[in-house]
Design an enzyme around this catalytic site. Structure first.
Site, PDB file in Angstrom:
ATOM      1  N   TYR A  80       9.621 -77.014 -15.862  1.00 27.88           N
ATOM      2  CA  TYR A  80       9.607 -75.607 -15.471  1.00 27.88           C
ATOM      3  C   TYR A  80       9.038 -75.439 -14.059  1.00 27.88           C
ATOM      4  CZ  TYR A  80       8.002 -70.745 -15.330  1.00 27.88           C
ATOM      5  OH  TYR A  80       7.770 -69.444 -14.955  1.00 27.88           O
ATOM      6  N   GLY A  91      17.609 -60.588 -16.729  1.00 26.41           N
ATOM      7  CA  GLY A  91      16.534 -60.822 -17.691  1.00 26.41           C
ATOM      8  C   GLY A  91      15.606 -59.632 -17.818  1.00 26.41           C
ATOM      9  N   SER A  92      16.192 -58.442 -17.895  1.00 28.24           N
ATOM     10  CA  SER A  92      15.337 -57.239 -17.998  1.00 28.24           C
ATOM     11  C   SER A  92      15.300 -56.679 -19.419  1.00 28.24           C
ATOM     12  CB  SER A  92      15.772 -56.178 -16.982  1.00 28.24           C
ATOM     13  OG  SER A  92      17.167 -56.024 -16.916  1.00 28.24           O
ATOM     14  N   SER A 116      13.267 -57.839 -21.537  1.00 25.33           N
ATOM     15  CA  SER A 116      11.858 -57.955 -21.949  1.00 25.33           C
ATOM     16  C   SER A 116      11.001 -58.339 -20.748  1.00 25.33           C
ATOM     17  CB  SER A 116      11.697 -59.017 -23.053  1.00 25.33           C
ATOM     18  OG  SER A 116      12.015 -60.300 -22.548  1.00 25.33           O
ATOM     19  N   GLY A 117       9.699 -58.398 -20.975  1.00 19.13           N
ATOM     20  CA  GLY A 117       8.745 -58.968 -20.022  1.00 19.13           C
ATOM     21  C   GLY A 117       8.780 -58.385 -18.615  1.00 19.13           C
ATOM     22  N   GLY A 125      11.021 -58.560 -16.260  1.00 25.67           N
ATOM     23  CA  GLY A 125      12.275 -57.900 -15.880  1.00 25.67           C
ATOM     24  C   GLY A 125      12.329 -56.469 -16.396  1.00 25.67           C
TER      25      GLY A 125
HETATM   26  N1  LIG Z   1       5.092 -64.333 -17.570  1.00 23.89           N
HETATM   27  C1  LIG Z   1       4.586 -65.067 -16.585  1.00 23.89           C
HETATM   28  O1  LIG Z   1       3.378 -65.356 -16.551  1.00 23.89           O
HETATM   29  C2  LIG Z   1       5.476 -65.569 -15.461  1.00 23.89           C
HETATM   30  C3  LIG Z   1       4.870 -66.154 -14.346  1.00 23.89           C
HETATM   31  C4  LIG Z   1       5.668 -66.622 -13.298  1.00 23.89           C
HETATM   32  C5  LIG Z   1       7.035 -66.489 -13.371  1.00 23.89           C
HETATM   33  N2  LIG Z   1       7.614 -65.919 -14.466  1.00 23.89           N
HETATM   34  C6  LIG Z   1       9.071 -65.804 -14.472  1.00 23.89           C
HETATM   35  O2  LIG Z   1       9.416 -64.487 -14.773  1.00 23.89           O
HETATM   36  C7  LIG Z   1      10.684 -64.453 -15.422  1.00 23.89           C
HETATM   37  C8  LIG Z   1      10.578 -63.574 -16.652  1.00 23.89           C
HETATM   38  O3  LIG Z   1       9.666 -64.179 -17.559  1.00 23.89           O
HETATM   39  P1  LIG Z   1       8.909 -63.347 -18.713  1.00 23.89           P
HETATM   40  O4  LIG Z   1       7.552 -63.909 -18.780  1.00 23.89           O
HETATM   41  O5  LIG Z   1       9.090 -61.904 -18.497  1.00 23.89           O
HETATM   42  O6  LIG Z   1       9.698 -63.883 -19.996  1.00 23.89           O
HETATM   43  P2  LIG Z   1      10.532 -63.147 -21.138  1.00 23.89           P
HETATM   44  O7  LIG Z   1       9.840 -61.927 -21.616  1.00 23.89           O
HETATM   45  O8  LIG Z   1      10.844 -64.236 -22.105  1.00 23.89           O
HETATM   46  O9  LIG Z   1      11.876 -62.694 -20.403  1.00 23.89           O
HETATM   47  C9  LIG Z   1      12.874 -63.614 -20.065  1.00 23.89           C
HETATM   48  C10 LIG Z   1      14.147 -62.841 -19.768  1.00 23.89           C
HETATM   49  O10 LIG Z   1      15.138 -63.779 -19.288  1.00 23.89           O
HETATM   50  C11 LIG Z   1      16.319 -63.633 -20.054  1.00 23.89           C
HETATM   51  N3  LIG Z   1      16.990 -64.926 -20.194  1.00 23.89           N
HETATM   52  C12 LIG Z   1      16.452 -66.093 -20.616  1.00 23.89           C
HETATM   53  N4  LIG Z   1      17.396 -67.050 -20.605  1.00 23.89           N
HETATM   54  C13 LIG Z   1      18.535 -66.488 -20.160  1.00 23.89           C
HETATM   55  C14 LIG Z   1      19.853 -66.950 -19.927  1.00 23.89           C
HETATM   56  N5  LIG Z   1      20.227 -68.220 -20.159  1.00 23.89           N
HETATM   57  N6  LIG Z   1      20.789 -66.072 -19.474  1.00 23.89           N
HETATM   58  C15 LIG Z   1      20.461 -64.803 -19.269  1.00 23.89           C
HETATM   59  N7  LIG Z   1      19.242 -64.291 -19.468  1.00 23.89           N
HETATM   60  C16 LIG Z   1      18.291 -65.128 -19.913  1.00 23.89           C
HETATM   61  C17 LIG Z   1      15.870 -63.090 -21.396  1.00 23.89           C
HETATM   62  O11 LIG Z   1      16.956 -62.397 -21.995  1.00 23.89           O
HETATM   63  P3  LIG Z   1      17.210 -62.354 -23.606  1.00 23.89           P
HETATM   64  O12 LIG Z   1      15.877 -62.467 -24.254  1.00 23.89           O
HETATM   65  O13 LIG Z   1      17.889 -61.045 -23.815  1.00 23.89           O
HETATM   66  O14 LIG Z   1      18.075 -63.519 -23.884  1.00 23.89           O
HETATM   67  C18 LIG Z   1      14.738 -62.156 -20.989  1.00 23.89           C
HETATM   68  O15 LIG Z   1      15.255 -60.910 -20.585  1.00 23.89           O
HETATM   69  C19 LIG Z   1      11.070 -65.892 -15.727  1.00 23.89           C
HETATM   70  O16 LIG Z   1      12.030 -66.337 -14.814  1.00 23.89           O
HETATM   71  C20 LIG Z   1       9.759 -66.664 -15.524  1.00 23.89           C
HETATM   72  O17 LIG Z   1       9.987 -67.958 -15.044  1.00 23.89           O
HETATM   73  C21 LIG Z   1       6.868 -65.460 -15.518  1.00 23.89           C
END
Ligand SMILES: NC(=O)c1ccc[n+]([C@@H]2O[C@H](COP(=O)([O-])OP(=O)(O)OC[C@H]3O[C@@H](n4cnc5c(N)ncnc54)[C@H](OP(=O)(O)O)[C@@H]3O)[C@@H](O)[C@H]2O)c1
Length: 266
Positions: free
Chosen positions: A155, A14-15, A17-18, A20
């Site tokens: 979640y 998941g790198s 975006s965000g 990753g």
């Molecule tokens: N942002 C926060 O405040 C926060 C806080 C705590 C934990 N987290 C955790 O951090 C992680 C990243 O979140 P983020 O906020 O950076 O969100 P994000 O920008 O939406 O990134 C999510 C990433 O996961 C990938 N992904 C989603 N579903 C997938 C699947 N079925 N198979 C493969 N790849 C998949 C996406 O890939 P594509 O878009 O290319 O499909 C994207 O690269 C998540 O696990 C989330 O639970 C985030």
């Protein structure tokens, strides 16, 4: 301080975006050879290209980790050049639903995407780590695992599962040179979170500018001692530490990076 990551091979799921993306870029900036992963090819390739343009080493793996076939494809690409030293299980999603509208299918799907996805990669990547008797497995968890609110119950439960499986994995890897840890972010400012809060702002009366929206949203939703949301680079910094030899005596732990959002001794 040299984090001694030069030449290590890392896969960050998941790198595209965000968080990753920030983790992949930070590892590459420290000299690691990084596999950038996503489902969206264009965004995944853009991150790899940015790493290369900055002088780093990156390749791309595409696949839906909610399926065995997708995980197979990602593992095949990632392991083509040899064992992966650092696996960061970051891929995941947080569909905005509550108790009233999250269906059992939503619960199952979220578990598949957020938990079984990581298990799939552990099962494929960790056996090869044994060849070097060294490895790092890092799950991205979250404060909502231990301090959930009423929203996003499906979640929150997946975050708790990530924390839990990390500890079990650390026990399983006893004496192997491979560690398993969790980095638990608080609310981190990524594009999707900013869009969500901006959409919510008019109804909540949080103000017109992002500065006001962030301040008010934090106070209302995730009050913390630092008084702001975290930044992806701050999560990446914790991952860098756990990825290297300096964290060799750290396993089965949860490193909270949340401005003190989580209260108590978890
Ligand atoms: N942002 C926060 O405040 C926060 C806080 C705590 C934990 N987290 C955790 O951090 C992680 C990243 O979140 P983020 O906020 O950076 O969100 P994000 O920008 O939406 O990134 C999510 C990433 O996961 C990938 N992904 C989603 N579903 C997938 C699947 N079925 N198979 C493969 N790849 C998949 C996406 O890939 P594509 O878009 O290319 O499909 C994207 O690269 C998540 O696990 C989330 O639970 C985030």
């Amino acid at each position: 301080m040299d984090l001694e990551l030069t030449g290590k091979r890392a896969l960050v799921t998941g790198s595209s975006s965000g968080l990753g993306e920030a983790i992949a870029k930070a590892l590459a900036a420290e000299g690691a050879d990084v596999v950038v992963h996503g489902r969206d090819r264009a965004r995944t390739e853009a991150v790899a290209q940015a790493i290369q343009e900055a002088g780093g080493s990156a390749r791309v793996a595409i696949g839906d980790l909610a399926t065995d076939e997708g995980a197979d494809a990602v593992a095949e690409t990632a392991l083509a050049g040899g064992p992966i030293d650092i696996l960061v299980n970051n891929a995941g999603a947080y569909p905005h639903r509550g108790w009233k509208d999250a269906t059992p299918a939503d619960w199952s799907r979220t578990y598949e995407v957020n938990v079984v996805s990581a298990v799939r990669m552990i099962l494929r990547v960790v056996p090869r780590m044994h060849e070097r008797a060294w490895g790092r497995v890092i799950q991205i968890g979250g404060g909502l695992a231990v301090q959930p609110g009423a929203d996003l119950p499906h979640y929150n439960a997946t975050l708790a599962a990530r924390h839990n499986l990390t500890v079990s994995l650390a026990r399983q890897l006893k004496g192997t040179g491979i560690t398993a840890n969790t980095v638990a972010p608080g609310a981190i400012l990524v594009d999707s979170v900013q869009r969500f809060l901006t959409d919510l702002a008019p109804a909540r009366g949080w103000g017109e500018t992002w500065e006001l929206i962030e301040r008010n949203a934090i106070e209302e939703l995730v009050p913390n001692d630092v008084g702001r949301m975290g930044r992806p680079e701050e999560i990446a910094a914790a991952v860098l530490y756990l990825s290297g030899p300096h964290a060799g005596y750290v396993t089965g732990t949860t490193l909270r990076v949340d401005g003190g959002t989580v209260r108590g001794v978890h």
